[in-house]
Write an enzyme that holds these catalytic residues in place. Structure first.
Site, PDB file in Angstrom:
ATOM      1  N   CYS A  98     170.155 -18.984 -37.227  1.00  0.00           N
ATOM      2  CA  CYS A  98     170.273 -17.527 -37.126  1.00  0.00           C
ATOM      3  C   CYS A  98     170.271 -16.856 -38.496  1.00  0.00           C
ATOM      4  CB  CYS A  98     171.497 -17.120 -36.327  1.00  0.00           C
ATOM      5  SG  CYS A  98     173.070 -17.751 -36.945  1.00  0.00           S
TER       6      CYS A  98
ATOM      7  N   HIS B 196     177.701 -15.679 -36.348  1.00  0.00           N
ATOM      8  CA  HIS B 196     176.296 -15.362 -36.091  1.00  0.00           C
ATOM      9  C   HIS B 196     175.772 -14.417 -37.160  1.00  0.00           C
ATOM     10  CE1 HIS B 196     172.671 -15.216 -33.789  1.00  0.00           C
ATOM     11  NE2 HIS B 196     172.750 -13.923 -33.545  1.00  0.00           N
TER      12      HIS B 196
ATOM     13  N   ASP C 135     169.161  -9.161 -32.212  1.00  0.00           N
ATOM     14  CA  ASP C 135     169.679 -10.524 -32.140  1.00  0.00           C
ATOM     15  C   ASP C 135     168.549 -11.540 -32.191  1.00  0.00           C
ATOM     16  OD1 ASP C 135     171.095 -12.884 -31.518  1.00  0.00           O
ATOM     17  OD2 ASP C 135     172.545 -11.751 -30.334  1.00  0.00           O
TER      18      ASP C 135
END
Length: 261
Positions: A54, A163, A181
């Protein structure tokens, strides 16, 4: 299929970008001028290539959105960033296993032709954060930037722990930000309260012993592969991360119940 997942339910307070309410918010924010950066980011919106990517997935999206030339070949005759080209500061095998910290992600950004600035959660007030978001989303600065949030998902009522994802817009009436995202296999892009996102940046990454926060990325005047950070592990050719940068809960989704995107 037992033991596997196809998406997670996006729970309140998040609002799905494509929902009726989310689309209305997009239109409002567009009229307010707080979606200018969205269009550059949406052209490069990507799904991270690995459950623990991520951080570098967000960064490759940002570098491409800022039109930074990697000065090296991607495939064929084309120069372009993808996640697995961002291996200059940390070995990809290490990132796959442990994720990446905010500090190290800033180092990777600098090595790849960007100027990067880190602001840890406790070092900025909620209003400071709001101003940074508004300035970036309006793209009103002479030097456009992309903000990558490093946050704890649990504060937002989401599964996983640490994240990274870029911020794509701001809705003033609701005081919510658009999270683009990069774990699209898990959650769609969504709006979240700015106040909660700020709170989620206050928490300590248990493996780095440092807070989460915000990485601001801009194009350097002289792009290309380089490293200008004196404490970067690339400087002396050592690809192993310093002990205070060892990552774990920083990012990743190898085991959704424990850590990850």
């Amino acid at each position: 299929m037992e033991g596997t997942f196809h998406r997670r339910e996006l729970k309140a307070p998040a609002i799905a970008f494509s929902s009726k309410e989310g689309v209305t918010m997009f239109r409002d924010a567009l009229g307010e001028g707080h979606m200018e950066n969205y269009f550059f980011l949406s052209e490069q919106f990507t799904t991270q290539l690995h459950p623990a990517y991520c951080g570098i997935g967000s960064l490759s999206m940002a570098l491409n959105a800022l039109l930074i030339d990697p000065k090296r070949k991607w495939q064929g005759v084309w120069r372009w960033f993808d996640d697995e080209m961002l291996d200059c500061c940390e070995l990809l095998d290490t990132i796959k296993e442990k994720g990446i910290t905010l500090d190290m992600l800033g180092c990777v950004a600098t090595c790849n032709g960007a100027d990067s600035s880190i602001c840890y959660g406790p070092d900025m007030t909620e209003e400071d954060f709001r101003k940074k978001v508004q300035l970036s989303c309006k793209r009103s600065s002479e030097t456009p930037s992309v903000l990558i949030a490093s946050y704890a998902r649990g504060v937002l009522n989401q599964t996983g722990t640490g994240h990274f994802s870029p911020i794509g817009g701001y809705h003033e009436a609701s005081d919510m930000v658009l999270i683009m995202d990069v774990a699209r296999f898990k959650y769609p892009p969504h709006w979240v309260p700015l106040k909660l996102l700020h709170e989620s940046m206050q928490l300590i990454d248990p493996d780095s012993n440092r807070p989460r926060g915000l990485l601001q990325v801009t194009a350097a005047q002289e792009g290309g592969l380089q490293c200008r950070m004196k404490n970067c592990c690339c400087v002396d050719g050592d690809n192993s991360a310093p002990s205070d940068r060892v990552s774990g809960g920083s990012s990743g989704d190898n085991n959704d119940s424990v850590s990850g995107s």
